[in-house]
Design an enzyme around this catalytic site. Sequence first.
Site, PDB file in Angstrom:
ATOM      1  N   LYS A  22       0.836  -1.209   0.000  1.00 29.26           N
ATOM      2  CA  LYS A  22       0.000   0.000   0.000  1.00 29.26           C
ATOM      3  C   LYS A  22       0.871   1.260   0.000  1.00 29.26           C
ATOM      4  O   LYS A  22       0.651   2.168  -0.803  1.00 29.26           O
ATOM      5  CB  LYS A  22      -0.886  -0.007   1.245  1.00 29.26           C
ATOM      6  CG  LYS A  22      -1.505   1.334   1.586  1.00 29.26           C
ATOM      7  CD  LYS A  22      -2.199   1.268   2.932  1.00 29.26           C
ATOM      8  CE  LYS A  22      -2.532   2.605   3.525  1.00 29.26           C
ATOM      9  NZ  LYS A  22      -1.394   3.423   3.942  1.00 29.26           N
ATOM     10  N   ASN A  23       1.839   1.316   0.896  1.00 30.75           N
ATOM     11  CA  ASN A  23       2.576   2.571   1.037  1.00 30.75           C
ATOM     12  C   ASN A  23       3.531   2.844  -0.130  1.00 30.75           C
ATOM     13  O   ASN A  23       3.950   3.988  -0.331  1.00 30.75           O
ATOM     14  CB  ASN A  23       3.322   2.614   2.381  1.00 30.75           C
ATOM     15  CG  ASN A  23       2.349   2.848   3.528  1.00 30.75           C
ATOM     16  OD1 ASN A  23       1.198   3.231   3.308  1.00 30.75           O
ATOM     17  ND2 ASN A  23       2.808   2.600   4.752  1.00 30.75           N
ATOM     18  N   CYS A 117      -5.413   8.232   8.622  1.00 29.63           N
ATOM     19  CA  CYS A 117      -5.622   7.800  10.005  1.00 29.63           C
ATOM     20  C   CYS A 117      -5.252   8.900  10.977  1.00 29.63           C
ATOM     21  O   CYS A 117      -4.297   9.644  10.768  1.00 29.63           O
ATOM     22  CB  CYS A 117      -4.768   6.574  10.294  1.00 29.63           C
ATOM     23  SG  CYS A 117      -5.307   5.127   9.406  1.00 29.63           S
ATOM     24  N   ARG A 122      -0.139  15.209  12.799  1.00 26.48           N
ATOM     25  CA  ARG A 122       0.609  14.660  11.654  1.00 26.48           C
ATOM     26  C   ARG A 122       1.053  15.817  10.764  1.00 26.48           C
ATOM     27  O   ARG A 122       0.502  16.046   9.693  1.00 26.48           O
ATOM     28  CB  ARG A 122      -0.244  13.642  10.881  1.00 26.48           C
ATOM     29  CG  ARG A 122      -0.602  12.445  11.718  1.00 26.48           C
ATOM     30  CD  ARG A 122      -1.293  11.367  10.931  1.00 26.48           C
ATOM     31  NE  ARG A 122      -0.391  10.666  10.014  1.00 26.48           N
ATOM     32  CZ  ARG A 122      -0.713   9.556   9.356  1.00 26.48           C
ATOM     33  NH1 ARG A 122      -1.911   9.027   9.510  1.00 26.48           N
ATOM     34  NH2 ARG A 122       0.148   8.978   8.547  1.00 26.48           N
ATOM     35  N   ASP A 305       3.543   0.628  12.130  1.00 27.20           N
ATOM     36  CA  ASP A 305       2.315   0.130  11.502  1.00 27.20           C
ATOM     37  C   ASP A 305       2.011  -1.327  11.876  1.00 27.20           C
ATOM     38  O   ASP A 305       0.970  -1.856  11.486  1.00 27.20           O
ATOM     39  CB  ASP A 305       2.387   0.275   9.975  1.00 27.20           C
ATOM     40  CG  ASP A 305       2.241   1.735   9.546  1.00 27.20           C
ATOM     41  OD1 ASP A 305       1.978   2.587  10.419  1.00 27.20           O
ATOM     42  OD2 ASP A 305       2.388   2.016   8.343  1.00 27.20           O
ATOM     43  N   ARG A 397      -9.173   0.113   3.551  1.00 27.39           N
ATOM     44  CA  ARG A 397      -8.216   1.087   3.006  1.00 27.39           C
ATOM     45  C   ARG A 397      -6.885   0.423   2.680  1.00 27.39           C
ATOM     46  O   ARG A 397      -6.168   0.879   1.781  1.00 27.39           O
ATOM     47  CB  ARG A 397      -7.950   2.203   4.025  1.00 27.39           C
ATOM     48  CG  ARG A 397      -8.983   3.293   4.052  1.00 27.39           C
ATOM     49  CD  ARG A 397      -8.448   4.463   4.866  1.00 27.39           C
ATOM     50  NE  ARG A 397      -7.067   4.723   4.504  1.00 27.39           N
ATOM     51  CZ  ARG A 397      -6.131   5.156   5.342  1.00 27.39           C
ATOM     52  NH1 ARG A 397      -6.414   5.414   6.585  1.00 27.39           N
ATOM     53  NH2 ARG A 397      -4.900   5.361   4.933  1.00 27.39           N
TER      54      ARG A 397
HETATM   55  C1  UD1 Z   1       4.275   6.842   6.673  1.00 23.96           C
HETATM   56  C2  UD1 Z   1       3.273   5.744   6.460  1.00 23.96           C
HETATM   57  C3  UD1 Z   1       2.563   5.427   7.776  1.00 23.96           C
HETATM   58  C4  UD1 Z   1       3.586   5.110   8.864  1.00 23.96           C
HETATM   59  C5  UD1 Z   1       4.653   6.193   8.953  1.00 23.96           C
HETATM   60  C6  UD1 Z   1       5.792   5.822   9.878  1.00 23.96           C
HETATM   61  C7  UD1 Z   1       2.653   6.127   4.186  1.00 23.96           C
HETATM   62  C8  UD1 Z   1       1.613   6.569   3.226  1.00 23.96           C
HETATM   63  N1  UD1 Z   1       2.333   6.167   5.475  1.00 23.96           N
HETATM   64  O1  UD1 Z   1       3.523   7.972   7.129  1.00 23.96           O
HETATM   65  O2  UD1 Z   1       1.712   4.312   7.563  1.00 23.96           O
HETATM   66  O3  UD1 Z   1       2.944   4.984  10.119  1.00 23.96           O
HETATM   67  O4  UD1 Z   1       5.229   6.445   7.653  1.00 23.96           O
HETATM   68  O5  UD1 Z   1       6.426   4.669   9.441  1.00 23.96           O
HETATM   69  O6  UD1 Z   1       3.729   5.700   3.796  1.00 23.96           O
HETATM   70  N2  UD1 Z   1       6.833  14.400  11.003  1.00 23.96           N
HETATM   71  C9  UD1 Z   1       7.043  15.724  11.265  1.00 23.96           C
HETATM   72  N3  UD1 Z   1       6.992  16.601  10.205  1.00 23.96           N
HETATM   73  C10 UD1 Z   1       6.767  16.201   8.934  1.00 23.96           C
HETATM   74  C11 UD1 Z   1       6.568  14.836   8.671  1.00 23.96           C
HETATM   75  C12 UD1 Z   1       6.610  13.950   9.735  1.00 23.96           C
HETATM   76  O7  UD1 Z   1       7.249  16.117  12.401  1.00 23.96           O
HETATM   77  O8  UD1 Z   1       6.751  17.048   8.040  1.00 23.96           O
HETATM   78  C13 UD1 Z   1       6.863  13.426  12.103  1.00 23.96           C
HETATM   79  C14 UD1 Z   1       5.508  12.760  12.328  1.00 23.96           C
HETATM   80  O9  UD1 Z   1       4.678  13.532  13.168  1.00 23.96           O
HETATM   81  C15 UD1 Z   1       5.910  11.438  12.920  1.00 23.96           C
HETATM   82  C16 UD1 Z   1       7.271  11.129  12.270  1.00 23.96           C
HETATM   83  O10 UD1 Z   1       7.736  12.370  11.731  1.00 23.96           O
HETATM   84  O11 UD1 Z   1       6.090  11.573  14.309  1.00 23.96           O
HETATM   85  C17 UD1 Z   1       7.257  10.105  11.171  1.00 23.96           C
HETATM   86  O12 UD1 Z   1       6.298  10.468  10.221  1.00 23.96           O
HETATM   87  P1  UD1 Z   1       6.427  10.063   8.677  1.00 23.96           P
HETATM   88  O13 UD1 Z   1       7.512   9.053   8.507  1.00 23.96           O
HETATM   89  O14 UD1 Z   1       6.494  11.311   7.882  1.00 23.96           O
HETATM   90  O15 UD1 Z   1       5.028   9.381   8.417  1.00 23.96           O
HETATM   91  P2  UD1 Z   1       4.178   9.407   7.103  1.00 23.96           P
HETATM   92  O16 UD1 Z   1       5.071   9.508   5.914  1.00 23.96           O
HETATM   93  O17 UD1 Z   1       3.063  10.387   7.237  1.00 23.96           O
END
Ligand code: UD1
Length: 417
Positions: A22-23, A117, A122, A305, A397
Amino acid sequence: MEKLIINGQKKLCGEVSISGAKNAAVAILPAAIMADDICFIDNLPCIEDVTSLFNTLTKMGAKCEFLDKHTLKIDSRNIENVSATYEEVRKIRASYYLLGALLGRFKKAEVAMPGGCNFGSRPIDLHLKGFRALGAEVFVDDNVVKVYAEKLHGASIYMDQVSVGATINIMLAACLAEGNTVIENAAKEPHVVDTANFLNIMGAKIKGAGTDVIRITGVPKLHGAEYTIIPDQIEAGTYMIAAAITGGDVVVKNIIPKHMDCLSAKLEEMNVTIEEGDDSIRVISDRALKNVNVKTMSYPGFPTDLQPQMAALLTVCMGENIITENVWDNRYQYIDQLKKMGADISIEGRVARINGVPELVGTDVCATDLRAGAAMIIAGLAARGTTEIKNVKYIDRGYEDVENKFGNLGADIKRVK
Ligand code: UD1
């Protein structure tokens, strides 16, 4: 509203084939529109997130056509619309990849803040910081992110937090920037590597994906490509954990066993036997489960996850089990549902203390998000009596054909309206 109904305490046995990741899919579909050309994407999982993106890309003017259940042809030669409204993106977090993809190709994009989610704040500040470093102007106006650039230029970008989404998004835009970009402290998840591999087949020049330094030399344009998405690490892990909790014997097929190392090691520590094949893992659970501690981390650490599914497993491991959630600040919303089934869990900040109980008891529970829904299935499979899971839309999803895959392994599970 659909429900899943599970009559628990059936051992899972047999083989299950894992779908595409999915990701990876939710990054690769936006990446495909970066070429003024046609792409063929194979091994797409048949899940709601893919349907949402299919609809969004179609609205932008891409011609999307399923050649079979898992193969999508995307013709992006006539894209005119570089915006996506909240209504289109509200269900999927990964709609943020449209920003990087459109910024790269068209040098502008307007995309509503992503949904997906809810496990606490986020932010996407790192994504936006990266776009600015590449020369884009970024505004957030009425919850819509707007990015524009006359032209993009390479930059050296240090991520002060490891972020999968920001790493991929910056990589997308940087492919079509002038000059060299270096992303330091990059995420190393398998889907970062998969997206980079796809972009490279499209003509991008990306090196180092899978390490914490990614180097990108910008190219003027990308071309169409054919690509097969990697297997889903999290779906595979969900079935491995389900096998473990039911005392089962399950071969999880069509996977990359290396992606499962962290979970495999944890299950072995718990007395579960793991037999690794070239593209499969057999999980045999025929001994009493031993209590463990789990800390979630970015890859190659234990994936957040799989944290809810693991928590479901630990509810029946006698002794004290401790989970520390290091990625998200509020990913325990499902715990009350497990408690309704008899689990003994207390939460303090990012730490969950789980005292194993001899058995869970089926009842009515709710999927509070995608992976929480998977945790409810796992708990229901182990519980005495009947578990009814509401909000199945979350599970759909990210899990293809979930009741049939579990049913084929011997679970008593059905979907009802
Ligand atoms: C992706 C995955 C999600 C998974 C997560 C962590 C997808 C579509 N989703 O989410 O299923 O749970 O990786 O493995 O691939 N953060 C910031 N600022 C930012 C971006 C992130 O502070 O601009 C923080 C977030 O709040 C979180 C951490 O970084 O604490 C990791 O987030 P991130 O790896 O970005 O998650 P996603 O890419 O949204």
